[in-house]
Design a protein around this motif. Structure first.
Motif, PDB file in Angstrom:
ATOM      1  N   SER A  17      -7.478   3.932  -7.519  1.00 20.42           N
ATOM      2  CA  SER A  17      -8.659   4.046  -8.400  1.00 20.42           C
ATOM      3  C   SER A  17      -9.218   2.652  -8.706  1.00 20.42           C
ATOM      4  CB  SER A  17      -8.293   4.769  -9.704  1.00 20.42           C
ATOM      5  OG  SER A  17      -7.667   5.999  -9.436  1.00 20.42           O
ATOM      6  N   ARG A  18      -8.321   1.700  -8.835  1.00 21.45           N
ATOM      7  CA  ARG A  18      -8.727   0.318  -9.101  1.00 21.45           C
ATOM      8  C   ARG A  18      -9.534  -0.226  -7.907  1.00 21.45           C
ATOM      9  NH1 ARG A  18      -6.510  -5.029  -8.492  1.00 21.45           N
ATOM     10  NH2 ARG A  18      -6.691  -6.172 -10.448  1.00 21.45           N
ATOM     11  N   THR A  19      -9.054   0.021  -6.701  1.00 23.83           N
ATOM     12  CA  THR A  19      -9.759  -0.454  -5.493  1.00 23.83           C
ATOM     13  C   THR A  19     -11.162   0.135  -5.445  1.00 23.83           C
ATOM     14  OG1 THR A  19      -7.690  -0.660  -4.302  1.00 23.83           O
ATOM     15  CG2 THR A  19      -9.666  -0.462  -2.949  1.00 23.83           C
ATOM     16  N   ILE A  20     -11.274   1.424  -5.741  1.00 24.95           N
ATOM     17  CA  ILE A  20     -12.589   2.080  -5.712  1.00 24.95           C
ATOM     18  C   ILE A  20     -13.488   1.517  -6.814  1.00 24.95           C
ATOM     19  CG2 ILE A  20     -13.744   4.302  -6.172  1.00 24.95           C
ATOM     20  CD1 ILE A  20     -12.632   4.044  -3.308  1.00 24.95           C
ATOM     21  N   ALA A  21     -12.946   1.343  -8.011  1.00 22.29           N
ATOM     22  CA  ALA A  21     -13.758   0.792  -9.109  1.00 22.29           C
ATOM     23  C   ALA A  21     -14.307  -0.581  -8.735  1.00 22.29           C
ATOM     24  CB  ALA A  21     -12.918   0.699 -10.383  1.00 22.29           C
ATOM     25  N   LYS A  22     -13.479  -1.397  -8.104  1.00 27.12           N
ATOM     26  CA  LYS A  22     -13.915  -2.758  -7.749  1.00 27.12           C
ATOM     27  C   LYS A  22     -14.976  -2.730  -6.652  1.00 27.12           C
ATOM     28  CE  LYS A  22     -10.806  -6.140  -7.767  1.00 27.12           C
ATOM     29  NZ  LYS A  22     -10.512  -7.058  -8.868  1.00 27.12           N
ATOM     30  N   ALA A  23     -14.820  -1.828  -5.691  1.00 27.91           N
ATOM     31  CA  ALA A  23     -15.817  -1.734  -4.615  1.00 27.91           C
ATOM     32  C   ALA A  23     -17.159  -1.241  -5.167  1.00 27.91           C
ATOM     33  CB  ALA A  23     -15.315  -0.802  -3.504  1.00 27.91           C
ATOM     34  N   ILE A  24     -17.109  -0.300  -6.103  1.00 23.87           N
ATOM     35  CA  ILE A  24     -18.352   0.161  -6.746  1.00 23.87           C
ATOM     36  C   ILE A  24     -18.964  -1.007  -7.520  1.00 23.87           C
ATOM     37  CG2 ILE A  24     -19.329   1.688  -8.526  1.00 23.87           C
ATOM     38  CD1 ILE A  24     -17.098   3.726  -7.732  1.00 23.87           C
ATOM     39  N   GLY A  25     -18.122  -1.727  -8.244  1.00 27.33           N
ATOM     40  CA  GLY A  25     -18.584  -2.872  -9.030  1.00 27.33           C
ATOM     41  C   GLY A  25     -19.293  -3.896  -8.151  1.00 27.33           C
ATOM     42  N   ALA A  26     -18.746  -4.134  -6.964  1.00 27.70           N
ATOM     43  CA  ALA A  26     -19.366  -5.101  -6.047  1.00 27.70           C
ATOM     44  C   ALA A  26     -20.747  -4.611  -5.607  1.00 27.70           C
ATOM     45  CB  ALA A  26     -18.460  -5.323  -4.845  1.00 27.70           C
ATOM     46  N   GLY A  27     -20.868  -3.303  -5.409  1.00 25.58           N
ATOM     47  CA  GLY A  27     -22.151  -2.746  -4.970  1.00 25.58           C
ATOM     48  C   GLY A  27     -23.222  -2.774  -6.051  1.00 25.58           C
ATOM     49  N   LEU A  28     -22.793  -2.786  -7.293  1.00 24.38           N
ATOM     50  CA  LEU A  28     -23.767  -2.750  -8.401  1.00 24.38           C
ATOM     51  C   LEU A  28     -24.642  -3.990  -8.465  1.00 24.38           C
ATOM     52  CD1 LEU A  28     -21.547  -1.441 -11.343  1.00 24.38           C
ATOM     53  CD2 LEU A  28     -23.496  -0.248 -10.297  1.00 24.38           C
ATOM     54  N   GLY A  29     -24.064  -5.120  -8.047  1.00 22.72           N
ATOM     55  CA  GLY A  29     -24.814  -6.369  -8.129  1.00 22.72           C
ATOM     56  C   GLY A  29     -24.996  -6.841  -9.559  1.00 22.72           C
ATOM     57  N   LEU A  30     -24.130  -6.411 -10.456  1.00 22.20           N
ATOM     58  CA  LEU A  30     -24.152  -6.898 -11.842  1.00 22.20           C
ATOM     59  C   LEU A  30     -22.904  -7.760 -12.059  1.00 22.20           C
ATOM     60  CD1 LEU A  30     -24.988  -3.570 -13.756  1.00 22.20           C
ATOM     61  CD2 LEU A  30     -26.451  -5.607 -13.709  1.00 22.20           C
ATOM     62  N   GLU A  31     -22.978  -8.654 -12.999  1.00 23.94           N
ATOM     63  CA  GLU A  31     -21.789  -9.442 -13.315  1.00 23.94           C
ATOM     64  C   GLU A  31     -20.728  -8.509 -13.915  1.00 23.94           C
ATOM     65  OE1 GLU A  31     -20.213 -12.982 -16.258  1.00 23.94           O
ATOM     66  OE2 GLU A  31     -22.260 -12.211 -16.508  1.00 23.94           O
ATOM     67  N   ILE A  32     -19.507  -8.574 -13.387  1.00 24.72           N
ATOM     68  CA  ILE A  32     -18.417  -7.764 -13.942  1.00 24.72           C
ATOM     69  C   ILE A  32     -17.720  -8.627 -14.995  1.00 24.72           C
ATOM     70  CG2 ILE A  32     -16.310  -6.446 -13.448  1.00 24.72           C
ATOM     71  CD1 ILE A  32     -18.863  -5.360 -12.032  1.00 24.72           C
ATOM     72  N   VAL A  33     -17.909  -8.280 -16.246  1.00 29.84           N
ATOM     73  CA  VAL A  33     -17.394  -9.148 -17.308  1.00 29.84           C
ATOM     74  C   VAL A  33     -15.936  -8.852 -17.662  1.00 29.84           C
ATOM     75  CG1 VAL A  33     -19.566  -9.781 -18.399  1.00 29.84           C
ATOM     76  CG2 VAL A  33     -18.443  -7.655 -19.063  1.00 29.84           C
TER      77      VAL A  33
END
Ligand SMILES: Cc1cc2nc3c(=O)[nH]c(=O)nc-3n(C[C@H](O)[C@H](O)[C@H](O)COP(=O)(O)O)c2cc1C
Length: 268
Positions: A17-33
């Motif tokens: 789930s962590r891997t998927i969350a991070k890949a989605i986060g990368a696609g968002l193009g927003l800063e992950i705080v």
């Protein structure tokens, strides 16, 4: 809606789930705080909170067709009034049943605004060498799909008018949700002689069920069967012993061999 940044929150004992969350986060193009790791008991002592201009991505595994009870209890305290949210479940190639519906319901009850939902596939927690179930997933194709999903969700978010009412995203599932089978202690872990008592397993346990001084002693009344301790052991000393969990792994290996693909849901 213009967001400045995003937070990723996940409960991910075996990391999919962590891997998927991070890949989605990368696609968002927003800063992950921040990455909020809800598998750490200390994280669940505090309610999840976000700043006004932050998007939330929540990714959790499917346990018996539902979201894990301890995640539900934690999310039910979350302060998410008018927080745009992407809800994701990750399942072991059997089914996600009512889990995505339940996740969206909990997030909406806390006041969040669903932007997108998805179900991805991860290697089954019970998967082992002699009974693999979705081994190696999420693989490169899944992570690419998660990145693309993040990009699309960003477009949906940007197009949402400020002050938009919370939409209901149509996702599979039924209410009342399927009954969680009664837990009951299952002593399913064998600890081999390779164990060096390093304590990594105890540190990885989301419910503190392993005695750090004596890792062979697992409290199966507390254990949620997540298998983090097996996957994290640097010596490969822990394994699923013969019994009901091994039987499930074999059954899934036989019945759920056909590859399933991620599915995405958006408002409207
Ligand atoms: C107790 C338990 C119940 C599970 N129930 C299901 C299920 O109903 N359907 C399914 O496809 N996978 C099920 N799984 C597999 C997990 O959903 C899957 O392995 C997921 O990728 C684990 O997420 P994590 O790596 O973030 O811990 C279950 C796993 C556990 C430990």
């Amino acid at each position: 809606m213009k967001m400045q940044s995003a937070k990723l929150a996940f409960f991910s004992p075996t990391g999919t789930s962590r891997t998927i969350a991070k890949a989605i986060g990368a696609g968002l193009g927003l800063e992950i705080v921040e990455e909020v790791d809800a598998a750490r008991p200390v994280t669940r002592e505090q309610p999840l909170k976000l700043a006004e201009d932050q998007l939330l991505v929540v990714a959790v595994p499917v346990y018996r067709g539902r979201i894990p009870g301890l995640v539900r209890d934690w999310l039910k305290q979350a302060q998410l009034k008018r927080v745009p949210v992407i809800g994701v479940v990750v399942y072991g190639n059997r089914e996600f049943d009512d889990a995505l519906l339940e996740l969206q319901d909990v997030l909406r009850e806390r006041g969040a605004i669903p932007v997108a939902c998805a179900a991805f596939i991860g290697e089954h927690s019970f998967s082992c060498a002699d009974a693999p179930v979705a081994p190696g997933r999420p693989d490169a194709a899944d992570q690419h799909a998660a990145n693309q999903f993040g990009q699309t969700a960003r477009k949906v978010l940007d197009a949402l008018p400020e002050g938009a009412a919370a939409a209901v995203i149509s996702v599979p599932g039924n209410r009342p949700y399927m009954e969680m089978e009664p837990g009951g202690a299952v002593d399913f872990i064998a600890v081999g002689e390779e164990c060096t008592e390093c304590g990594v397993c105890a540190q990885s346990c989301p419910v503190g069920a392993i005695d750090e001084a004596n890792p062979a002693a697992t409290d199966f009344e507390q254990c949620i069967l997540c298998c983090a301790c097996i996957k994290v052991c640097p010596e490969g000393a822990r394994s699923v012993r013969e019994g009901p969990v091994k039987d499930i792994a074999r059954r899934l290996n036989t019945l759920c061999g056909e590859r399933k693909e991620p599915v995405f849901f958006f408002p409207g």
